[in-house]
Motif scaffolding. Structure first.
Motif, PDB file in Angstrom:
ATOM      1  N   ALA A  49      10.254  87.988 136.389  1.00  0.00           N
ATOM      2  CA  ALA A  49      10.661  89.254 135.761  1.00  0.00           C
ATOM      3  C   ALA A  49      10.297  89.320 134.293  1.00  0.00           C
ATOM      4  CB  ALA A  49      12.166  89.458 135.941  1.00  0.00           C
ATOM      5  N   GLY A  50       9.924  88.174 133.689  1.00  0.00           N
ATOM      6  CA  GLY A  50       9.532  88.170 132.285  1.00  0.00           C
ATOM      7  C   GLY A  50      10.565  87.555 131.361  1.00  0.00           C
ATOM      8  N   LYS A  51      11.536  86.836 131.910  1.00  0.00           N
ATOM      9  CA  LYS A  51      12.631  86.289 131.088  1.00  0.00           C
ATOM     10  C   LYS A  51      12.143  85.241 130.091  1.00  0.00           C
ATOM     11  CE  LYS A  51      15.118  84.903 134.616  1.00  0.00           C
ATOM     12  NZ  LYS A  51      14.134  85.251 135.669  1.00  0.00           N
ATOM     13  N   SER A  52      11.424  84.230 130.567  1.00  0.00           N
ATOM     14  CA  SER A  52      10.931  83.182 129.666  1.00  0.00           C
ATOM     15  C   SER A  52       9.878  83.731 128.708  1.00  0.00           C
ATOM     16  CB  SER A  52      10.360  82.005 130.467  1.00  0.00           C
ATOM     17  OG  SER A  52      11.393  81.315 131.147  1.00  0.00           O
ATOM     18  N   THR A  53       9.099  84.699 129.163  1.00  0.00           N
ATOM     19  CA  THR A  53       8.115  85.347 128.289  1.00  0.00           C
ATOM     20  C   THR A  53       8.823  86.049 127.140  1.00  0.00           C
ATOM     21  OG1 THR A  53       6.570  85.670 130.129  1.00  0.00           O
ATOM     22  CG2 THR A  53       6.262  87.065 128.191  1.00  0.00           C
ATOM     23  N   PHE A  54       9.960  86.643 127.417  1.00  0.00           N
ATOM     24  CA  PHE A  54      10.765  87.299 126.389  1.00  0.00           C
ATOM     25  C   PHE A  54      11.158  86.303 125.301  1.00  0.00           C
ATOM     26  CE2 PHE A  54      15.158  88.562 125.060  1.00  0.00           C
ATOM     27  CZ  PHE A  54      14.810  89.684 124.325  1.00  0.00           C
ATOM     28  N   ILE A  55      11.606  85.124 125.697  1.00  0.00           N
ATOM     29  CA  ILE A  55      11.975  84.079 124.739  1.00  0.00           C
ATOM     30  C   ILE A  55      10.757  83.638 123.936  1.00  0.00           C
ATOM     31  CG2 ILE A  55      12.765  81.685 124.508  1.00  0.00           C
ATOM     32  CD1 ILE A  55      15.039  83.502 125.174  1.00  0.00           C
ATOM     33  N   ARG A  56       9.625  83.428 124.606  1.00  0.00           N
ATOM     34  CA  ARG A  56       8.416  82.970 123.920  1.00  0.00           C
ATOM     35  C   ARG A  56       7.912  84.013 122.930  1.00  0.00           C
ATOM     36  NH1 ARG A  56       3.930  81.158 127.883  1.00  0.00           N
ATOM     37  NH2 ARG A  56       3.036  80.403 125.911  1.00  0.00           N
ATOM     38  N   ALA A  57       8.101  85.279 123.245  1.00  0.00           N
ATOM     39  CA  ALA A  57       7.692  86.341 122.316  1.00  0.00           C
ATOM     40  C   ALA A  57       8.563  86.323 121.066  1.00  0.00           C
ATOM     41  CB  ALA A  57       7.775  87.700 123.013  1.00  0.00           C
ATOM     42  N   ILE A  58       9.852  86.119 121.242  1.00  0.00           N
ATOM     43  CA  ILE A  58      10.758  86.048 120.092  1.00  0.00           C
ATOM     44  C   ILE A  58      10.368  84.868 119.198  1.00  0.00           C
ATOM     45  CG2 ILE A  58      13.150  85.688 119.347  1.00  0.00           C
ATOM     46  CD1 ILE A  58      14.058  87.014 121.939  1.00  0.00           C
ATOM     47  N   LEU A  59       9.971  83.755 119.825  1.00  0.00           N
ATOM     48  CA  LEU A  59       9.571  82.564 119.079  1.00  0.00           C
ATOM     49  C   LEU A  59       8.171  82.685 118.478  1.00  0.00           C
ATOM     50  CD1 LEU A  59      10.883  79.838 121.570  1.00  0.00           C
ATOM     51  CD2 LEU A  59      11.803  80.311 119.289  1.00  0.00           C
TER      52      LEU A  59
END
Length: 264
Positions: A49-59
């Motif tokens: 769904a894009g959950k880990s991608t969301f974290i990586r984008a914030i980082l």
């Protein structure tokens, strides 16, 4: 011992039009969210769904569109957002001669930690470990820690520099039931006693229902629903993503306390 800072409730972290694409594939699409200090915010959704991608984008680990804004309204000016991060796991080779002190101190000092053990840094690390009842681990080799012990060490590293935002990417994988309860109790303690917002990716809907202040449901790159536990768990979007019956959702929304009131 570090002085505990009560959450002010004024710090606001905003994600404006956050998007991630890999070629023609949209991983995140126009995500708009805001988080306040003193809150535990759970990101839920199916795999992919894009959950880990969301974290990586914030980082800023991956290219993304949009912006992340941090405002301290108490002082009325913009300042740089400090982020603490706990990944799903770290790879430590067996018999690697790295102690918990070495691991954390390497992020605190530019000098090689094996050349000089700073008493000041040692005490700072020990005091931070004590927040998670892990101060006795400071001289142990990281490769010999259990999953729960390593988790507490990683949490200590993440809050060492007093971040405004703590990111947790499924940090309880492989932890038993007792460890899960302790972890979420610790998150509850952090949000109440530290001036930070917590974003947690989790598949453990029972614990999300019990402890989260806000829930963000991701579905195929977009936010399907966001709000309180009750608003999200009772929504048609939640039922569509997880396919749960009304009874199952009711059970996951909370447990009854001694007086029979639902804790939602």
């Amino acid at each position: 011992m570090r002085k505990i800072i009560e959450p002010c409730g004024f710090h606001c972290i905003k994600m404006n039009h956050l998007g991630v694409r890999f070629g023609d594939q949209v991983i995140l699409d126009d995500v708009n969210l805001h988080f306040h200090c003193g809150s535990l915010n759970a990101i839920i959704g199916k795999n992919g769904a894009g959950k880990s991608t969301f974290i990586r984008a914030i980082l800023d680990d991956i290219p993304h569109t949009g912006e992340i804004e941090f405002k301290d309204t108490k002082d009325g000016h913009m300042q740089k957002l400090k982020i603490g991060y706990v990944p799903q796991s770290i790879n430590i080779e067996k018999n690697t001669p790295v102690s918990v002190y070495d691991l954390i101190a390497s992020y605190e000092s530019n000098a090689p930690v094996f050349l000089h053990k700073s008493k000041k840094v040692y005490e700072k690390i020990k005091n931070t470990l004590a927040v998670f009842e892990a101060e006795d681990l400071i001289d142990k080799q990281v490769c010999n820690l259990s999953g729960g012990q390593l988790q507490r060490v990683l949490l200590s590293m993440a809050i060492m520099d007093e971040p405004n935002l703590l990111l947790l990417d499924e940090p309880v994988s492989g932890i038993d039931q007792n460890g899960m309860e302790l972890f979420f109790q610790t998150m509850d303690y952090l949000k109440k006693n530290y001036d930070l917002a917590i974003i947690l990716i989790s598949h453990d809907l029972d614990y999300v229902a019990k402890y989260a202040d806000k829930v963000i449901l991701l579905d195929h790159a977009t936010i399907a629903k966001q709000g309180t536990v009750k608003e999200v768990f009772q929504s048609p979007e939640f039922d569509h993503v997880f396919g749960m019956s009304s009874e199952e959702k009711w059970i996951r929304e909370g447990e009854k306390n001694e007086s029979g009131n639902i804790l939602v």
